[in-house]
Write a protein that holds these residues in place. Structure first.
Motif, PDB file in Angstrom:
ATOM      1  N   LEU A  83       0.830  -1.206   0.000  1.00  0.00           N
ATOM      2  CA  LEU A  83       0.000   0.000   0.000  1.00  0.00           C
ATOM      3  C   LEU A  83       0.864   1.255   0.000  1.00  0.00           C
ATOM      4  CD1 LEU A  83      -2.895   1.000   0.019  1.00  0.00           C
ATOM      5  CD2 LEU A  83      -2.943   0.701   2.499  1.00  0.00           C
ATOM      6  N   LEU A  84       1.947   1.261   0.776  1.00  0.00           N
ATOM      7  CA  LEU A  84       2.863   2.407   0.774  1.00  0.00           C
ATOM      8  C   LEU A  84       3.525   2.558  -0.591  1.00  0.00           C
ATOM      9  CD1 LEU A  84       4.442   2.080   4.322  1.00  0.00           C
ATOM     10  CD2 LEU A  84       3.136   4.032   3.470  1.00  0.00           C
ATOM     11  N   ASP A  85       3.816   1.455  -1.233  1.00  0.00           N
ATOM     12  CA  ASP A  85       4.358   1.527  -2.590  1.00  0.00           C
ATOM     13  C   ASP A  85       3.320   2.125  -3.528  1.00  0.00           C
ATOM     14  OD1 ASP A  85       6.523   0.798  -4.502  1.00  0.00           O
ATOM     15  OD2 ASP A  85       4.950  -0.471  -5.354  1.00  0.00           O
ATOM     16  N   ARG A  86       2.047   1.766  -3.322  1.00  0.00           N
ATOM     17  CA  ARG A  86       0.954   2.287  -4.158  1.00  0.00           C
ATOM     18  C   ARG A  86       0.803   3.801  -4.007  1.00  0.00           C
ATOM     19  NH1 ARG A  86      -2.146   4.403  -6.693  1.00  0.00           N
ATOM     20  NH2 ARG A  86      -4.201   3.799  -7.466  1.00  0.00           N
ATOM     21  N   ALA A 107      -4.965   4.688   6.988  1.00  0.00           N
ATOM     22  CA  ALA A 107      -6.431   4.652   7.029  1.00  0.00           C
ATOM     23  C   ALA A 107      -7.007   3.478   6.242  1.00  0.00           C
ATOM     24  CB  ALA A 107      -6.994   5.966   6.489  1.00  0.00           C
ATOM     25  N   LEU A 108      -6.301   3.050   5.202  1.00  0.00           N
ATOM     26  CA  LEU A 108      -6.814   1.988   4.334  1.00  0.00           C
ATOM     27  C   LEU A 108      -6.272   0.607   4.678  1.00  0.00           C
ATOM     28  CD1 LEU A 108      -6.553   3.963   1.003  1.00  0.00           C
ATOM     29  CD2 LEU A 108      -8.654   2.938   1.858  1.00  0.00           C
ATOM     30  N   GLU A 130     -14.652   0.029   5.691  1.00  0.00           N
ATOM     31  CA  GLU A 130     -15.689   0.365   4.722  1.00  0.00           C
ATOM     32  C   GLU A 130     -15.784   1.867   4.476  1.00  0.00           C
ATOM     33  OE1 GLU A 130     -17.568  -1.826   3.012  1.00  0.00           O
ATOM     34  OE2 GLU A 130     -16.419  -3.423   3.950  1.00  0.00           O
ATOM     35  N   ILE A 131     -15.460   2.655   5.499  1.00  0.00           N
ATOM     36  CA  ILE A 131     -15.649   4.115   5.454  1.00  0.00           C
ATOM     37  C   ILE A 131     -14.345   4.815   5.817  1.00  0.00           C
ATOM     38  CG2 ILE A 131     -16.983   6.072   6.348  1.00  0.00           C
ATOM     39  CD1 ILE A 131     -19.016   3.914   7.385  1.00  0.00           C
ATOM     40  N   ILE A 132     -14.005   5.859   5.058  1.00  0.00           N
ATOM     41  CA  ILE A 132     -12.869   6.717   5.389  1.00  0.00           C
ATOM     42  C   ILE A 132     -13.411   8.093   5.764  1.00  0.00           C
ATOM     43  CG2 ILE A 132     -10.716   7.760   4.588  1.00  0.00           C
ATOM     44  CD1 ILE A 132     -10.600   4.734   4.722  1.00  0.00           C
ATOM     45  N   PHE A 133     -13.111   8.543   6.975  1.00  0.00           N
ATOM     46  CA  PHE A 133     -13.429   9.890   7.419  1.00  0.00           C
ATOM     47  C   PHE A 133     -12.164  10.739   7.331  1.00  0.00           C
ATOM     48  CE2 PHE A 133     -16.703   7.436   9.693  1.00  0.00           C
ATOM     49  CZ  PHE A 133     -17.834   8.192   9.410  1.00  0.00           C
TER      50      PHE A 133
END
Length: 220
Positions: free
Chosen positions: A122-125, A152-153, A158-161
Motif C-alpha cells: 500500500l505504501l508503494d501504491r 487509514a486503508l 468500509e468508510i474513510i473519514f
C-alpha cells in the motif's frame, strides 16, 4: 451506509450554551464521496466525529450499515469503529518515533493482525515504497499525508473519514493527495466523508452537504 437521525449536540461555555447540531439528518450511500462544508464553527468536525462514533449526541442516533452505533457498549463501539472506519487528519497524526511503515501498520496492529506485506504494498501504491524506514520528520507534508492515507486503508475499512486532509498542503500537493485518495477509494469501493472549508475541493465529490445553523441546509 450512514444514516443520521435527529442529531442534537451543544456545548456550554461559561453561562452560554452553543447548539452545534440541531436536529440534523442525513443519509450517505455506500461508495459515495461526500464533502461536509459550511462556515467556520458550523459543526462540520463535530458532525464527522458524531457520525464516526467518537462523540455521542445528546439526542438522536447514527446508523451504519443498519446498526445503531450508539446503541453499542463503549468497547463494542470501539471494536466496530476499528473494523469499519479509517481516519485521515489535517495534522497527519503520525507517531514521531515510528517509521512510515510502522505508522501505516498501526491500524492493523490494533486489530491484532500482522500485515507488513500488505502495508508495504500500500505504501508503494501511494508512492512511498522507497521511504518505508523514514521517520515523519524526514518526510514532506505531502508524504506524511500519504502515510496517513495508507494507514487509514491498511485494515480495509468500509468508510474513510477525513478532516481537512489537504488543509496543510499547497495546491499541487492538495490535488495529488485527493487524486490518490479518490483513486484508492474507487479501487477498493470505499465510502468517503470529507470535511473541508474549500468549495473548489468540495466540487470534486459526488455530493456536497452544507452545514448551517446546525442542520444540513442544502445538498448539491
Amino acid at each position: 451506509m450512514i444514516k443520521a437521525i435527529n442529531l442534537h449536540r451543544s456545548y456550554t461555555i461559561g453561562k452560554k450554551t452553543i447548539e452545534v447540531l440541531h436536529g440534523l439528518e442525513l443519509h450517505i450511500r455506500p461508495g459515495e464521496k461526500v464533502f461536509l462544508c459550511g462556515p467556520s464553527g458550523a459543526g462540520k468536525t463535530t458532525l464527522m466525529y458524531t457520525l464516526a462514533g467518537l462523540e455521542m449526541p445528546q439526542q438522536g442516533t447514527v446508523e451504519i450499515g443498519g446498526k445503531s452505533i450508539y446503541g453499542l457498549l463503549t468497547k463494542a463501539r470501539a471494536e466496530f469503529r476499528n473494523r469499519m472506519m479509517g481516519f485521515i487528519f489535517q495534522n497527519y497524526m503520525l507517531m514521531p518515533e515510528l517509521t512510515a511503515l510502522e505508522n501505516a501498520s498501526l491500524a492493523t496492529a490494533i486489530a491484532g493482525r500482522e500485515a507488513t506485506q500488505e502495508v508495504t504494498a500500500l505504501l508503494d501504491r501511494v508512492g512511498l515504497g522507497n521511504r518505508l524506514d523514514h521517520l515523519p520528520n524526514e518526510l514532506s507534508g505531502g508524504e506524511q499525508q500519504r502515510v496517513s492515507i495508507a494507514r487509514a486503508l491498511a485494515h480495509n475499512p468500509e468508510i474513510i473519514f477525513a478532516d481537512e486532509p489537504t488543509g496543510n498542503l499547497d495546491s499541487r500537493n492538495s490535488n495529488e493527495v485527493l487524486d490518490l485518495l479518490f483513486s484508492l477509494a474507487d479501487e477498493r469501493k470505499k465510502t468517503l466523508v470529507i470535511v473541508t472549508h474549500d468549495p473548489n475541493i468540495a466540487k470534486r465529490g459526488d455530493r456536497i452537504l452544507t452545514i448551517r445553523d446546525g442542520i444540513v441546509c442544502d445538498e448539491a
